[in-house]
Every structure is written in C-alpha cells, then in structure tokens.
Design a protein around this motif. Structure first.
Motif, PDB file in Angstrom:
ATOM      1  N   ARG A 143       0.820  -1.210   0.000  1.00  0.00           N
ATOM      2  CA  ARG A 143       0.000   0.000   0.000  1.00  0.00           C
ATOM      3  C   ARG A 143       0.859   1.269   0.000  1.00  0.00           C
ATOM      4  O   ARG A 143       0.340   2.370   0.099  1.00  0.00           O
ATOM      5  CB  ARG A 143      -0.916   0.022   1.227  1.00  0.00           C
ATOM      6  N   GLU A 144       2.171   1.103  -0.108  1.00  0.00           N
ATOM      7  CA  GLU A 144       3.064   2.256  -0.079  1.00  0.00           C
ATOM      8  C   GLU A 144       3.107   2.947  -1.431  1.00  0.00           C
ATOM      9  O   GLU A 144       3.025   2.306  -2.474  1.00  0.00           O
ATOM     10  CB  GLU A 144       4.480   1.822   0.316  1.00  0.00           C
ATOM     11  N   GLY A 145       3.252   4.249  -1.383  1.00  0.00           N
ATOM     12  CA  GLY A 145       3.391   5.045  -2.592  1.00  0.00           C
ATOM     13  C   GLY A 145       4.528   6.037  -2.441  1.00  0.00           C
ATOM     14  O   GLY A 145       4.891   6.431  -1.326  1.00  0.00           O
ATOM     15  N   PHE A 146       5.105   6.428  -3.563  1.00  0.00           N
ATOM     16  CA  PHE A 146       6.168   7.429  -3.530  1.00  0.00           C
ATOM     17  C   PHE A 146       5.633   8.748  -2.976  1.00  0.00           C
ATOM     18  O   PHE A 146       4.449   9.076  -3.116  1.00  0.00           O
ATOM     19  CB  PHE A 146       6.721   7.660  -4.932  1.00  0.00           C
ATOM     20  N   THR A 147       6.519   9.510  -2.362  1.00  0.00           N
ATOM     21  CA  THR A 147       6.188  10.834  -1.848  1.00  0.00           C
ATOM     22  C   THR A 147       6.827  11.883  -2.756  1.00  0.00           C
ATOM     23  O   THR A 147       7.296  11.574  -3.857  1.00  0.00           O
ATOM     24  CB  THR A 147       6.693  11.004  -0.408  1.00  0.00           C
ATOM     25  N   ASP A 148       6.869  13.120  -2.290  1.00  0.00           N
ATOM     26  CA  ASP A 148       7.438  14.204  -3.086  1.00  0.00           C
ATOM     27  C   ASP A 148       8.921  14.432  -2.804  1.00  0.00           C
ATOM     28  O   ASP A 148       9.538  15.283  -3.453  1.00  0.00           O
ATOM     29  CB  ASP A 148       6.676  15.503  -2.812  1.00  0.00           C
ATOM     30  N   PRO A 230       6.771   5.353 -25.407  1.00  0.00           N
ATOM     31  CA  PRO A 230       7.216   4.084 -24.823  1.00  0.00           C
ATOM     32  C   PRO A 230       7.865   4.235 -23.452  1.00  0.00           C
ATOM     33  O   PRO A 230       8.968   3.757 -23.198  1.00  0.00           O
ATOM     34  CB  PRO A 230       8.214   3.564 -25.858  1.00  0.00           C
ATOM     35  N   VAL A 231       7.187   4.949 -22.571  1.00  0.00           N
ATOM     36  CA  VAL A 231       7.606   5.061 -21.184  1.00  0.00           C
ATOM     37  C   VAL A 231       6.398   4.751 -20.302  1.00  0.00           C
ATOM     38  O   VAL A 231       5.256   4.801 -20.758  1.00  0.00           O
ATOM     39  CB  VAL A 231       8.169   6.461 -20.840  1.00  0.00           C
ATOM     40  N   HIS A 232       6.670   4.410 -19.067  1.00  0.00           N
ATOM     41  CA  HIS A 232       5.614   4.058 -18.123  1.00  0.00           C
ATOM     42  C   HIS A 232       5.822   4.874 -16.859  1.00  0.00           C
ATOM     43  O   HIS A 232       6.952   5.129 -16.451  1.00  0.00           O
ATOM     44  CB  HIS A 232       5.661   2.557 -17.809  1.00  0.00           C
ATOM     45  N   TYR A 233       4.728   5.304 -16.237  1.00  0.00           N
ATOM     46  CA  TYR A 233       4.798   6.078 -15.006  1.00  0.00           C
ATOM     47  C   TYR A 233       4.127   5.288 -13.880  1.00  0.00           C
ATOM     48  O   TYR A 233       3.090   4.653 -14.088  1.00  0.00           O
ATOM     49  CB  TYR A 233       4.105   7.431 -15.157  1.00  0.00           C
ATOM     50  N   THR A 234       4.720   5.329 -12.710  1.00  0.00           N
ATOM     51  CA  THR A 234       4.137   4.654 -11.551  1.00  0.00           C
ATOM     52  C   THR A 234       4.440   5.438 -10.289  1.00  0.00           C
ATOM     53  O   THR A 234       5.470   6.120 -10.194  1.00  0.00           O
ATOM     54  CB  THR A 234       4.681   3.220 -11.423  1.00  0.00           C
ATOM     55  N   GLU A 235       3.536   5.356  -9.342  1.00  0.00           N
ATOM     56  CA  GLU A 235       3.745   5.945  -8.025  1.00  0.00           C
ATOM     57  C   GLU A 235       3.913   4.866  -6.960  1.00  0.00           C
ATOM     58  O   GLU A 235       3.946   5.178  -5.775  1.00  0.00           O
ATOM     59  CB  GLU A 235       2.567   6.861  -7.662  1.00  0.00           C
ATOM     60  N   ARG A 236       3.999   3.621  -7.370  1.00  0.00           N
ATOM     61  CA  ARG A 236       4.149   2.506  -6.439  1.00  0.00           C
ATOM     62  C   ARG A 236       5.593   2.008  -6.436  1.00  0.00           C
ATOM     63  O   ARG A 236       6.118   1.600  -7.484  1.00  0.00           O
ATOM     64  CB  ARG A 236       3.217   1.360  -6.817  1.00  0.00           C
ATOM     65  N   GLY A 255      10.494  16.334  -5.704  1.00  0.00           N
ATOM     66  CA  GLY A 255       9.288  17.138  -5.783  1.00  0.00           C
ATOM     67  C   GLY A 255       8.150  16.469  -6.509  1.00  0.00           C
ATOM     68  O   GLY A 255       7.072  17.049  -6.625  1.00  0.00           O
ATOM     69  N   SER A 256       8.359  15.239  -7.003  1.00  0.00           N
ATOM     70  CA  SER A 256       7.312  14.533  -7.739  1.00  0.00           C
ATOM     71  C   SER A 256       7.272  13.076  -7.287  1.00  0.00           C
ATOM     72  O   SER A 256       8.320  12.437  -7.149  1.00  0.00           O
ATOM     73  CB  SER A 256       7.565  14.598  -9.244  1.00  0.00           C
ATOM     74  N   PRO A 257       6.077  12.531  -7.069  1.00  0.00           N
ATOM     75  CA  PRO A 257       5.958  11.111  -6.701  1.00  0.00           C
ATOM     76  C   PRO A 257       5.897  10.174  -7.896  1.00  0.00           C
ATOM     77  O   PRO A 257       5.755   8.968  -7.729  1.00  0.00           O
ATOM     78  CB  PRO A 257       4.637  11.083  -5.928  1.00  0.00           C
ATOM     79  N   SER A 258       5.983  10.715  -9.103  1.00  0.00           N
ATOM     80  CA  SER A 258       5.823   9.922 -10.314  1.00  0.00           C
ATOM     81  C   SER A 258       7.181   9.458 -10.815  1.00  0.00           C
ATOM     82  O   SER A 258       8.045  10.274 -11.145  1.00  0.00           O
ATOM     83  CB  SER A 258       5.109  10.747 -11.396  1.00  0.00           C
ATOM     84  N   ALA A 259       7.374   8.131 -10.876  1.00  0.00           N
ATOM     85  CA  ALA A 259       8.617   7.547 -11.369  1.00  0.00           C
ATOM     86  C   ALA A 259       8.464   7.188 -12.835  1.00  0.00           C
ATOM     87  O   ALA A 259       7.455   6.607 -13.240  1.00  0.00           O
ATOM     88  CB  ALA A 259       8.980   6.310 -10.559  1.00  0.00           C
ATOM     89  N   LEU A 260       9.463   7.534 -13.638  1.00  0.00           N
ATOM     90  CA  LEU A 260       9.467   7.229 -15.063  1.00  0.00           C
ATOM     91  C   LEU A 260      10.231   5.930 -15.275  1.00  0.00           C
ATOM     92  O   LEU A 260      11.378   5.794 -14.833  1.00  0.00           O
ATOM     93  CB  LEU A 260      10.103   8.368 -15.844  1.00  0.00           C
ATOM     94  N   VAL A 261       9.598   4.969 -15.930  1.00  0.00           N
ATOM     95  CA  VAL A 261      10.203   3.670 -16.232  1.00  0.00           C
ATOM     96  C   VAL A 261      10.494   3.615 -17.724  1.00  0.00           C
ATOM     97  O   VAL A 261       9.623   3.886 -18.547  1.00  0.00           O
ATOM     98  CB  VAL A 261       9.275   2.515 -15.821  1.00  0.00           C
TER      99      VAL A 261
END
Length: 488
Positions: A143-148, A230-236, A255-261
């Motif tokens: 249930r964890e998510g990235f923070t800022d 062709p990139v994916h974003y996740t906050e998990r 400053g962003s919880p969104s990770a670029l894969v």
C-alpha cells in the motif's frame, strides 16, 4: 565562470553568504566559539533540524573547557577526524558546494582560519507521508506510494530491492532551480550501454524547469511527434522495483511522486500487480477484457458513425428504425453529434479533475446527468449517440496509462469515419497500426513480446500461465534484442 573558493576569513565567507541569502527569511547563521576558535553555523530554517543540530554541536560547544584553544585548521582536523561529531566525510571547499549542501537541508560549520566547511546531515524536511497512490488501485500487495521527497523515494526502493546490484545515481539537473533527480537501475540486469546513454542524456538535458520526471521525455525520446510514448509512469515502489528487476531504468525527480520507467512495452499497459496475485485463469480473463476495452474506446464511436451513416443496411431493421427516429428529432447530423458528445464528456472530465477533490466527483456526476438529460429533452442530441459515447468514455479508464493516445485516436477515428466512411475507418485503423509499430525506445520495440519472449501468448502475454511456471526462468527487457544481435 570561476568557482568562488571559500576564504580562510570567516567574515569574508559570511559576507558572501549574506550577499546571496541575507534578505531571505529562511537563512539562518549562528556564531559560536568552538575549542576557542570563532565559527558560525549556517543553514536554512525549515530544511535543517535545529533540535538535531543542538544535540550534535551547539550543546557540545557550550560545554568545552575555556582552556582549550585551537586554530581554525586544528579545530577543523579535530572535528572531522578526532572527535565524536558525526560530520560528513566530504567537506565543502567552494561556494557552489556550500549552496548545494545548504539547499539539500544540511548544516555547514565555518571556522576562522579554515577554507573548508564541515557538513552535518541534520535534515528536517517536511514531506507528505507515505500513502497509497490514488491513481493506481490494487486489491493486494503493498500500500506504499512514492512521496514528493527524492531521498524518501530512494529509501523506499532500497527497502524492496535489498541487493548490492541496485544503483541509485543522484545528480542536479541544469535548470534555474537546480532540481535533483536520480537514475536507478540494477547493474547486473540493465544494459550498460543503455545506462551510459541515458546518463549522458540526463546530464546534457537543459529543461527550463524540472517539476516531474516526464519533463525528461523530449530529451530521452527526441524526434517526430508520436501518439504512443514508450515510457511508463508509476507511483508505487513495488511496481518500480519489479521493473528494475526486469533490467529497466527508473528516473525519479525531487518534488514529484511519479517515477518514469524506461523502456516500456505496449502490453504492460494492460497489466497490474494483481495479475500475479490472482489465478492464471482470472488474470488472463482480465487482460483480455482490458484489450477489448481499449479497442472499444478507440474504434466503437467511429464504427457506429460509419455503419449508421454509410452502411445502414448492416444494422438490424429494429435498431435502424430506432436510430433513424432519434436522429430525425435532432438538428445536427449523427457525425457532428458524436464529436460534440465526446468533446463535452472530455470537458466534464477535465472540470472534475481540476476541481477541489470534495467537489470534483459531484460536479462530474451532476454535470453529466443534467447535460445528458437536457440534451435529449431539447432534441439537440439523440439517445443512441449519448449511449455509445458514454460506453467509450467509461471503457478508457480500464487502461489509464493509454488515456491520452486513446482519446486522440477516438476523435481522429470519428472524423475519418464520418468524412470518408469505410475508407476513412480503414485509414484510421492502419494509422493506428503504423503509429504503434514505429514506436521504440532505446532500441526496444514498443510491441516487443513481453516477458518471456519464447511463447508470449501462452506464458505471460495476453494470457498467462501459473506464476510458479513463470518463475522457472527470468525475464530481461534486453534479452530479445540481444538474441537478435546474436542471430545476426
């Protein structure tokens, strides 16, 4: 431009800092005497913890014997190497290094007669707590998510990937804000050439601002305009950890919880963590349902317009009579109605998304009900058109990662089908195929067979096998390309 080195004079160093930050409300400088040597602690209030700093240094400074007197160089050497003070092993020697440490939430001790500053990690940054991401729902799993805050996000990844192969390279981007970012990868799984390539691109990128990892995409994937990225974003963190173990690269920005894969595959947009926690039969059913929903939301409005306007003989007589009766009561042609309804639904969605959270859902629901009922009652729109547009608007949320290309493709399909009939519908379909086939990232095709390329349809593609069978051999995003190189 010459780098300004720190001076041995404490007054000169403080004067240079006052010229930069003297009028800033959060700049804090506290003069002290340590081992009989004048010094000063500098930090930014709210980023460094004064309580921690007091326990580390200021309290100790007040308890020093008055008979002990050291020069600046002697006090520097004693604090850094001969005392119990938990100072950082790397001191600062010039003004850019000093500013970088201060803006990272650290405190720096400057001493009279010493041209180097001692750094203490006493960060007290306030940040949003680790919570479950609202945009990525899962029934099972973490249930964890990235923070800022970048450092917190890196620690969340380290807790999940507890190996010595996980590399996390942090650097400052060349922006007006000097925003920090991190490139993460597993050195035993990622392609070294691709890691070097991405690292060089990130270092050479010159975005004006860097507020999210997606700001790097134009530099990572330069060239012509594309529908599919062709990139994916996740906050998990759990999803990011899984992608790292597949040999992919993860980019995090402070400053962003969104990770670029990077790179991402088309088939990954139809998968989630729950797929591997459920039975193989049910996961396969859900994946087929997601594929069906995606193609439904892209092509259903265009097919409806094409058949109803240009090929009405294909419809059953009862349905054709109802559509004809509904269209006679409206002033607009069916093609224009469909476009208008799609645009209105997009406006309602955007309004609900940008409204305060407490009002957004209510506004979207009430707007849709009132506008839909009023449009039918006044005869501006027909019921069949609203029904078809509503189905497609709901189906697109089954694959949220493809929302942007699906929306543009839907509008383009309706335009071509309404203007050119079956020919336009076929042109829209082949345009979709061309756009998705021509997409690639770092030499990996967007349509590359996803995990286990030996038998993608029967193992972990549209359908998947039991997780025990999948775990018999690993998957690496680069293995298909490496096989192609060996064969050639």
């Amino acid at each position: 431009m010459d780098v300004q080195q720190l001076s041995q004079s404490l007054a000169e160093n403080l004067s240079a800092l006052d010229a930069r930050f003297g009028k800033s409300a959060d700049y804090y400088a506290k003069k002290i005497v340590l081992y009989g040597c004048p010094g000063c602690i500098v930090l930014f209030d709210g980023m460094a913890s004064l309580d921690s700093l007091w326990e580390l240094l200021l309290d100790a400074a007040g308890r020093q014997s008055a008979s002990v007197r050291l020069t600046g160089a002697q006090a520097y050497a004693h604090i850094l190497h001969g005392s119990a003070f938990p100072a950082e092993s790397t001191p600062v020697q010039d003004m850019p290094q000093l500013v970088a440490r201060l803006t990272a939430g650290m405190a720096v001790l400057l001493l009279e007669g010493c041209s180097s500053g001692i750094v203490f990690s006493v960060q007290g940054l306030k940040f949003r707590s680790v919570e479950e991401p609202s945009g990525e729902g899962n029934l099972r799993g973490s249930r964890e998510g990235f923070t800022d805050l970048l450092r917190v996000n890196l620690s969340l990844l380290r807790r999940l990937v507890r190996t010595d192969t996980l590399m996390q390279e942090a650097a400052q981007a060349h922006t007006c804000c000097n925003t920090e970012y991190a490139l993460c990868y597993c050195k035993d799984r990622a392609d070294p050439a691709m890691v070097r390539r991405v690292r060089a691109i990130l270092q050479s990128a010159r975005p004006e601002l860097l507020l999210d990892s997606s700001y790097f995409v134009p530099w990572l994937l330069p060239g012509k305009a594309r529908l599919f990225t062709p990139v994916h974003y996740t906050e998990r963190p759990a999803v990011a950890a899984a992608k790292l173990c597949e040999g992919k690269l993860v980019i995090l920005v402070n400053g962003s919880p969104s990770a670029l894969v990077l790179p991402a595959l088309f088939s990954e947009q139809f998968e989630c963590l729950d797929d591997y926690a459920s039975t193989a039969a049910f996961s396969s059913f859900l994946r087929v349902l997601k594929y069906f929903s995606f193609y439904l939301t892209v092509f259903l409005p265009g097919v409806f317009v094409c058949v109803a306007v240009h090929l009405p003989e294909l419809l059953p007589p009862q349905l054709l009579y109802k559509i004809e009766a509904a269209e006679k009561a409206t002033p607009l042609p069916l093609f224009a109605e469909m476009l208008l309804v799609i645009l209105i639904l997009e406006i309602i969605r955007e309004a609900g998304l940008r409204m305060p959270q407490s009002l957004g859902h209510s506004v979207s629901l009430v707007s849709a009900l009132i506008i839909g009922d009023a449009a039918i009652a006044t005869g501006l729109m027909s019921t069949p058109v609203i029904f078809v547009a509503s189905i497609t608007a709901i189906a697109v949320f089954v694959t949220p990662g493809l929302y942007e290309p699906a929306t543009l493709l839907r509008i383009g399909t309706v335009l071509l089908a309404g203007l050119a009939g079956p020919v336009g519908l076929a042109a829209a379909f082949f345009g979709f195929l061309l756009s998705i086939v021509s997409t690639e990232a770092l030499g990996v095709s967007y349509l590359a067979p996803h995990p286990f390329p030996q038998q993608p349809l029967s193992e972990d593609g549209v359908l998947r096998r039991n997780y025990r069978q999948l775990s018999r051999h690993g998957f690496n995003i680069w293995q298909k390309r490496e096989r192609g190189r060996k064969q050639s």
